[in-house]
Write a protein that holds these residues in place. Structure first.
Motif, PDB file in Angstrom:
ATOM      1  N   SER A  22       0.807  -1.074   0.087  1.00 25.89           N
ATOM      2  CA  SER A  22      -0.051  -0.065   0.092  1.00 25.89           C
ATOM      3  C   SER A  22       0.562   1.260   0.010  1.00 25.89           C
ATOM      4  CB  SER A  22      -0.751  -0.184   1.062  1.00 25.89           C
ATOM      5  OG  SER A  22      -1.231   1.174   1.419  1.00 25.89           O
ATOM      6  N   LEU A  23       0.757   2.014  -1.082  1.00 26.49           N
ATOM      7  CA  LEU A  23       1.671   3.350  -1.012  1.00 26.49           C
ATOM      8  C   LEU A  23       1.075   4.129   0.007  1.00 26.49           C
ATOM      9  CD1 LEU A  23       2.341   3.663  -4.804  1.00 26.49           C
ATOM     10  CD2 LEU A  23       4.072   3.047  -3.102  1.00 26.49           C
ATOM     11  N   ARG A  24      -0.292   4.129  -0.004  1.00 21.72           N
ATOM     12  CA  ARG A  24      -0.823   5.249   0.761  1.00 21.72           C
ATOM     13  C   ARG A  24      -0.245   5.143   2.067  1.00 21.72           C
ATOM     14  NH1 ARG A  24      -5.799   4.628   3.311  1.00 21.72           N
ATOM     15  NH2 ARG A  24      -5.805   2.539   2.493  1.00 21.72           N
ATOM     16  N   ASN A  25      -0.169   3.831   2.523  1.00 19.68           N
ATOM     17  CA  ASN A  25       0.538   3.633   3.950  1.00 19.68           C
ATOM     18  C   ASN A  25       1.920   3.740   4.096  1.00 19.68           C
ATOM     19  OD1 ASN A  25      -1.929   2.917   5.146  1.00 19.68           O
ATOM     20  ND2 ASN A  25      -1.973   0.848   4.567  1.00 19.68           N
ATOM     21  N   ILE A  26       2.545   3.372   3.013  1.00 21.10           N
ATOM     22  CA  ILE A  26       3.938   3.741   3.150  1.00 21.10           C
ATOM     23  C   ILE A  26       4.272   5.322   3.102  1.00 21.10           C
ATOM     24  CG2 ILE A  26       4.732   3.630   0.730  1.00 21.10           C
ATOM     25  CD1 ILE A  26       6.241   1.532   3.615  1.00 21.10           C
ATOM     26  N   ASP A  27       3.556   5.768   2.169  1.00 26.73           N
ATOM     27  CA  ASP A  27       3.719   7.340   2.450  1.00 26.73           C
ATOM     28  C   ASP A  27       3.435   8.055   3.577  1.00 26.73           C
ATOM     29  OD1 ASP A  27       4.633   8.079  -0.170  1.00 26.73           O
ATOM     30  OD2 ASP A  27       2.682   8.012  -1.153  1.00 26.73           O
ATOM     31  N   GLU A  28       2.128   7.397   4.461  1.00 27.11           N
ATOM     32  CA  GLU A  28       2.133   7.874   5.659  1.00 27.11           C
ATOM     33  C   GLU A  28       3.364   7.621   6.609  1.00 27.11           C
ATOM     34  OE1 GLU A  28      -1.661   6.220   7.037  1.00 27.11           O
ATOM     35  OE2 GLU A  28      -2.656   7.395   5.125  1.00 27.11           O
ATOM     36  N   LEU A  29       3.903   6.531   6.503  1.00 24.10           N
ATOM     37  CA  LEU A  29       4.906   6.068   7.337  1.00 24.10           C
ATOM     38  C   LEU A  29       6.187   6.936   7.152  1.00 24.10           C
ATOM     39  CD1 LEU A  29       6.357   3.351   9.136  1.00 24.10           C
ATOM     40  CD2 LEU A  29       7.410   3.209   6.879  1.00 24.10           C
ATOM     41  N   GLY A 205      10.202   1.873   3.681  1.00 26.15           N
ATOM     42  CA  GLY A 205       9.782   3.241   3.656  1.00 26.15           C
ATOM     43  C   GLY A 205      11.271   3.914   2.809  1.00 26.15           C
ATOM     44  N   LEU A 206      12.440   3.394   3.462  1.00 26.88           N
ATOM     45  CA  LEU A 206      13.676   4.179   2.975  1.00 26.88           C
ATOM     46  C   LEU A 206      13.663   3.592   1.242  1.00 26.88           C
ATOM     47  CD1 LEU A 206      16.316   5.660   3.549  1.00 26.88           C
ATOM     48  CD2 LEU A 206      17.274   3.648   4.266  1.00 26.88           C
ATOM     49  N   THR A 207      13.512   2.491   0.983  1.00 28.15           N
ATOM     50  CA  THR A 207      13.493   1.875  -0.407  1.00 28.15           C
ATOM     51  C   THR A 207      12.790   2.690  -1.141  1.00 28.15           C
ATOM     52  OG1 THR A 207      14.029  -0.360   0.767  1.00 28.15           O
ATOM     53  CG2 THR A 207      13.532  -0.190  -1.710  1.00 28.15           C
ATOM     54  N   HIS A 208      11.622   2.901  -0.693  1.00 33.03           N
ATOM     55  CA  HIS A 208      10.282   3.716  -1.402  1.00 33.03           C
ATOM     56  C   HIS A 208      11.113   5.066  -1.527  1.00 33.03           C
ATOM     57  CE1 HIS A 208       6.581   5.434  -2.224  1.00 33.03           C
ATOM     58  NE2 HIS A 208       6.670   6.194  -1.336  1.00 33.03           N
ATOM     59  N   ILE A 209      11.406   5.826  -0.592  1.00 32.47           N
ATOM     60  CA  ILE A 209      11.919   7.266  -0.923  1.00 32.47           C
ATOM     61  C   ILE A 209      13.044   7.166  -1.930  1.00 32.47           C
ATOM     62  CG2 ILE A 209      10.435   8.305   1.250  1.00 32.47           C
ATOM     63  CD1 ILE A 209      13.574   8.857   2.099  1.00 32.47           C
ATOM     64  N   LEU A 210      14.048   6.459  -1.711  1.00 35.96           N
ATOM     65  CA  LEU A 210      15.461   6.332  -2.634  1.00 35.96           C
ATOM     66  C   LEU A 210      14.587   5.973  -4.146  1.00 35.96           C
ATOM     67  CD1 LEU A 210      18.049   4.446  -0.274  1.00 35.96           C
ATOM     68  CD2 LEU A 210      17.641   6.835  -0.824  1.00 35.96           C
ATOM     69  N   ARG A 212      11.816   6.783  -5.125  1.00 33.42           N
ATOM     70  CA  ARG A 212      11.067   7.985  -5.605  1.00 33.42           C
ATOM     71  C   ARG A 212      12.086   8.931  -6.149  1.00 33.42           C
ATOM     72  NH1 ARG A 212       8.933  11.181  -0.966  1.00 33.42           N
ATOM     73  NH2 ARG A 212      11.211  11.779  -1.081  1.00 33.42           N
ATOM     74  N   ASP A 213      13.221   9.173  -5.578  1.00 28.77           N
ATOM     75  CA  ASP A 213      14.388  10.061  -5.713  1.00 28.77           C
ATOM     76  C   ASP A 213      15.161   9.624  -6.916  1.00 28.77           C
ATOM     77  OD1 ASP A 213      13.094  11.393  -3.595  1.00 28.77           O
ATOM     78  OD2 ASP A 213      14.931  10.938  -2.161  1.00 28.77           O
ATOM     79  N   ASN A 214      15.048   8.547  -7.215  1.00 28.33           N
ATOM     80  CA  ASN A 214      15.892   7.990  -8.365  1.00 28.33           C
ATOM     81  C   ASN A 214      17.144   7.920  -7.746  1.00 28.33           C
ATOM     82  OD1 ASN A 214      16.176   6.769 -10.901  1.00 28.33           O
ATOM     83  ND2 ASN A 214      15.116   8.395 -11.654  1.00 28.33           N
ATOM     84  N   GLN A 215      17.479   7.386  -6.554  1.00 31.36           N
ATOM     85  CA  GLN A 215      18.969   7.177  -5.877  1.00 31.36           C
ATOM     86  C   GLN A 215      18.994   5.755  -5.182  1.00 31.36           C
ATOM     87  OE1 GLN A 215      19.236  10.869  -3.591  1.00 31.36           O
ATOM     88  NE2 GLN A 215      20.926  11.212  -4.854  1.00 31.36           N
ATOM     89  N   GLU A 216      18.290   4.603  -5.997  1.00 34.75           N
ATOM     90  CA  GLU A 216      18.579   3.414  -5.134  1.00 34.75           C
ATOM     91  C   GLU A 216      20.202   3.114  -4.832  1.00 34.75           C
ATOM     92  OE1 GLU A 216      16.326   3.601  -8.143  1.00 34.75           O
ATOM     93  OE2 GLU A 216      14.618   2.035  -7.475  1.00 34.75           O
ATOM     94  N   SER A 217      21.064   3.621  -5.463  1.00 31.91           N
ATOM     95  CA  SER A 217      22.453   3.202  -5.396  1.00 31.91           C
ATOM     96  C   SER A 217      22.852   3.774  -3.923  1.00 31.91           C
ATOM     97  CB  SER A 217      23.306   3.692  -6.294  1.00 31.91           C
ATOM     98  OG  SER A 217      23.123   5.154  -6.424  1.00 31.91           O
ATOM     99  N   LEU A 218      22.016   4.617  -3.447  1.00 31.64           N
ATOM    100  CA  LEU A 218      22.524   5.072  -1.841  1.00 31.64           C
ATOM    101  C   LEU A 218      22.374   3.925  -0.877  1.00 31.64           C
ATOM    102  CD1 LEU A 218      21.078   8.677  -1.326  1.00 31.64           C
ATOM    103  CD2 LEU A 218      23.454   7.870  -1.254  1.00 31.64           C
ATOM    104  N   MET A 219      21.396   3.175  -1.068  1.00 35.23           N
ATOM    105  CA  MET A 219      21.206   1.744   0.018  1.00 35.23           C
ATOM    106  C   MET A 219      22.518   1.334   0.344  1.00 35.23           C
ATOM    107  SD  MET A 219      18.642   1.079   1.870  1.00 35.23           S
ATOM    108  CE  MET A 219      17.096   0.537   1.746  1.00 35.23           C
ATOM    109  N   HIS A 220      23.152   0.666  -0.637  1.00 37.96           N
ATOM    110  CA  HIS A 220      24.485   0.074  -0.300  1.00 37.96           C
ATOM    111  C   HIS A 220      25.468   0.816   0.605  1.00 37.96           C
ATOM    112  CE1 HIS A 220      27.969  -2.494  -1.067  1.00 37.96           C
ATOM    113  NE2 HIS A 220      28.474  -1.358  -1.593  1.00 37.96           N
ATOM    114  N   LYS A 221      25.432   2.303   0.007  1.00 37.35           N
ATOM    115  CA  LYS A 221      26.498   3.296   0.756  1.00 37.35           C
ATOM    116  C   LYS A 221      25.857   3.288   2.283  1.00 37.35           C
ATOM    117  CE  LYS A 221      27.815   5.507  -3.308  1.00 37.35           C
ATOM    118  NZ  LYS A 221      27.466   6.567  -4.446  1.00 37.35           N
TER     119      LYS A 221
END
Ligand code: CLR
Length: 264
Positions: A22-29, A205-210, A212-221
């Motif tokens: 649910s994107l609605r809930n993840i956005d709320e989180l 939630g963190l995966t979701h915003i990364l 959205r920001d087009n910065q998935e490569s940050l997760m590893h860092k």
């Protein structure tokens, strides 16, 4: 906020979602973690930016350097404890945190609050001249000389430098701070499973915003930064043990109770 709305997910109960979560809930989180971060972060980034010209004078630096070891430790312990208090407030508003047992909340804060303070330090850091906002002005490592733990100070400043290099947004810092705190692998947890469920929702939630920001490569860092945090906090504990042995009276009667409770 009810975590069960996110985990486990039942598509039949969520008429809004077109996606497997649910994107609605993840956005709320995400929104409530970001709000909690904003309300407990003491200074806004723009405010800190505007204060960058405020540097300690040579005389002021000398005054810090001529403090005795225990005087300076006590001073820093008070400042750190204030910062930790804000992190405790932050934690309380992470959806799901308050649903954990008191024991588990304390266990997570005991190991994680200092780590979050260090993550937050990057907001208070100026990479151009390697200074941190401390006591109302920007201070370089030399200000902390009388603590007699130069290796820890250098490591902490290096960490802040490395965090700044990632150029995280406030939202990314908020979610990363929550993830640092909610860690099911911490020792002394009663209900690891429950912490794990909260951890997964924050991770999501963190995966979701990364994403959205087009910065998935940050997760590893970011996961690499977590490893450095662990070593910094054990260095802090080591220094604290050294200090308490040399100055038992200061450590026992002049350190803030919360500092003793969390780190002693
Ligand atoms: C971190 C972000 C907080 C505000 C804040 C308050 C106190 C600061 C801390 C920040 C960064 C680290 C800091 C600390 C006071 C002393 C400590 C500068 C900016 C240095 C590294 C000394 C540590 C000494 C211990 C060994 C006692 O929102």
């Amino acid at each position: 906020h009810d975590l069960m709305a996110i985990h486990p997910y039942n598509p039949l109960e969520d008429p809004y979602s077109l996606y497997p979560h649910s994107l609605r809930n993840i956005d709320e989180l995400c929104a409530s973690i970001v709000r909690s971060h904003r309300e407990t972060s003491q200074y806004r980034v723009e405010e800190l930016q505007a204060l960058r010209w405020k540097l300690f004078s040579r005389e002021e630096i000398q005054a810090y350097q001529s403090k005795s070891v225990d005087e300076m430790w006590q001073h820093c312990a008070i400042r750190l404890t204030e910062a930790v208090q804000y992190v405790v407030e932050f934690a309380k508003h992470i959806p799901g945190f308050r649903m954990l047992s008191q024991n588990d909340q304390i266990a997570l804060l005991k190991t994680g609050s200092m780590e979050v303070v260090l993550v937050r330090m990057s907001r208070f850091f100026n990479t151009e001249n390697n200074t941190v906002f401390f006591d109302g002005k920007f201070a370089g490592t030399e200000v902390f000389k009388s603590l007699a733990c130069g290796d820890l100070i250098t490591a902490v400043f290096d960490f802040a430098h490395g965090m700044c290099a990632l150029k995280l947004t406030e939202q990314q810092i908020a979610l990363f701070s929550a993830l640092v705190l909610i860690n099911a692998d911490r020792p002394c947890l009663e209900d690891k499973g429950r912490v794990q469920r909260v951890q997964r929702s924050v991770e999501f939630g963190l995966t979701h915003i990364l994403h959205r920001d087009n910065q998935e490569s940050l997760m590893h860092k970011l996961y690499q930064r977590v490893a450095v945090l662990r070593s910094l906090c054990s260095l802090h504990m080591e220094k604290l043990r050294w200090f308490s042995q040399r100055y038992p009276l200061t450590a026992h009667s002049l350190f803030p109770p919360l500092y003793k409770e969390l780190f002693a």
